[in-house]
Design an enzyme around this catalytic site. Structure first.
Site, PDB file in Angstrom:
ATOM      1  N   GLN A 117       0.845  -1.194   0.000  1.00 55.50           N
ATOM      2  CA  GLN A 117       0.000   0.000   0.000  1.00 55.50           C
ATOM      3  C   GLN A 117       0.879   1.243   0.000  1.00 55.50           C
ATOM      4  O   GLN A 117       1.310   1.701  -1.055  1.00 55.50           O
ATOM      5  CB  GLN A 117      -0.948  -0.045   1.201  1.00 55.50           C
ATOM      6  CG  GLN A 117      -2.118   0.901   1.099  1.00 55.50           C
ATOM      7  CD  GLN A 117      -3.215   0.504   2.091  1.00 55.50           C
ATOM      8  OE1 GLN A 117      -3.767  -0.585   2.047  1.00 55.50           O
ATOM      9  NE2 GLN A 117      -3.504   1.392   3.010  1.00 55.50           N
ATOM     10  N   CYS A 118       1.189   1.784   1.151  1.00 56.91           N
ATOM     11  CA  CYS A 118       1.935   3.046   1.182  1.00 56.91           C
ATOM     12  C   CYS A 118       3.380   2.894   0.702  1.00 56.91           C
ATOM     13  O   CYS A 118       3.919   3.785   0.053  1.00 56.91           O
ATOM     14  CB  CYS A 118       1.878   3.643   2.579  1.00 56.91           C
ATOM     15  SG  CYS A 118       0.178   4.074   3.040  1.00 56.91           S
ATOM     16  N   CYS A 119       4.000   1.749   0.992  1.00 56.12           N
ATOM     17  CA  CYS A 119       5.389   1.559   0.553  1.00 56.12           C
ATOM     18  C   CYS A 119       5.469   1.404  -0.969  1.00 56.12           C
ATOM     19  O   CYS A 119       6.281   2.052  -1.623  1.00 56.12           O
ATOM     20  CB  CYS A 119       6.011   0.350   1.245  1.00 56.12           C
ATOM     21  SG  CYS A 119       6.156   0.542   3.033  1.00 56.12           S
ATOM     22  N   THR A 122       4.412   4.778  -2.742  1.00 56.68           N
ATOM     23  CA  THR A 122       5.487   5.771  -2.658  1.00 56.68           C
ATOM     24  C   THR A 122       6.609   5.427  -3.631  1.00 56.68           C
ATOM     25  O   THR A 122       7.160   6.309  -4.300  1.00 56.68           O
ATOM     26  CB  THR A 122       6.037   5.845  -1.223  1.00 56.68           C
ATOM     27  OG1 THR A 122       4.980   6.257  -0.339  1.00 56.68           O
ATOM     28  CG2 THR A 122       7.196   6.828  -1.113  1.00 56.68           C
TER      29      THR A 122
END
Length: 199
Positions: A117-119, A122
């Site tokens: 998700q966020c990793c 990004t």
């Protein structure tokens, strides 16, 4: 001179108070990230800490509930930026790119929660911005991923019992397949820290 920055994404208590944390693949994520942080500091790399917030939601990521803080044991130095985001990637709602430009950073090392998700998000954005990105899967963590038709209030038992649920191992593998050679280079903790993982 080009510079490297270690980005630590959402390694915060918010995740540990959720029921699905019991099924996380790396319950020792703080220790894994700490190894990267120490190695980065030794090399003189920039360390940037990112926290996820969802103000006004009343949930685990609402700052008023006190869980939007680094997992115990992780401590930024006074010189290390701590930024808060409200989007999945660490760029859109923050001054991250400005910080990286100010410090002459051209390479990012990505760690944190959640892997896919966020990793991952990004990493993809950073790659599109022209950064060389190193994704340290071993220093990311995630939990079982339910099928999108599963009700939002499903229990961990229901999620684990559903044959469509993806295990953290499968989620992690898919993330590596998607990122490698396109958006990032996958590296191990040992490669970046020079210290074997304790068995």
């Amino acid at each position: 001179m080009s510079r490297t920055a270690l980005i630590v994404i959402d390694v915060q208590e918010s995740f540990r108070i959720r029921p699905n944390w019991q099924a996380v693949n790396h319950p020792d994520i703080a220790e894994r990230v700490d190894r990267l942080v120490r190695a980065a500091r030794d090399k003189g790399d920039l360390v940037i800490w990112v926290l996820h917030t969802e103000p006004g939601t009343g949930g685990a990521f609402d700052p008023v509930n006190g869980q939007v803080r680094l997992i115990e044991g992780l401590e930024p130095l006074p010189s290390e930026p701590v930024i808060t985001k409200t989007s999945h990637n660490a760029f859109t709602t923050t001054n991250l790119q400005q910080l990286l430009t100010q410090h002459g950073v051209t390479e990012l090392v990505i760690s944190g929660i959640r892997t896919e998700q966020c990793c991952e998000t990004t990493t993809r954005v950073a790659s599109d911005f022209g950064y060389d990105v190193v994704f340290v899967t071993e220093a990311t963590a995630t939990t079982p991923l339910p099928h999108w038709t599963m009700p939002a209030d499903a229990t961990l038992e229901e999620i684990l019992a559903d044959p469509r649920t993806l295990s953290p191992e499968v989620v992690t593998e898919r993330t590596e397949y998607a990122l490698a050679g396109r958006f990032a280079t996958i590296r191990t903790l040992d490669e970046l820290t020079g210290v074997p993982v304790p068995s």
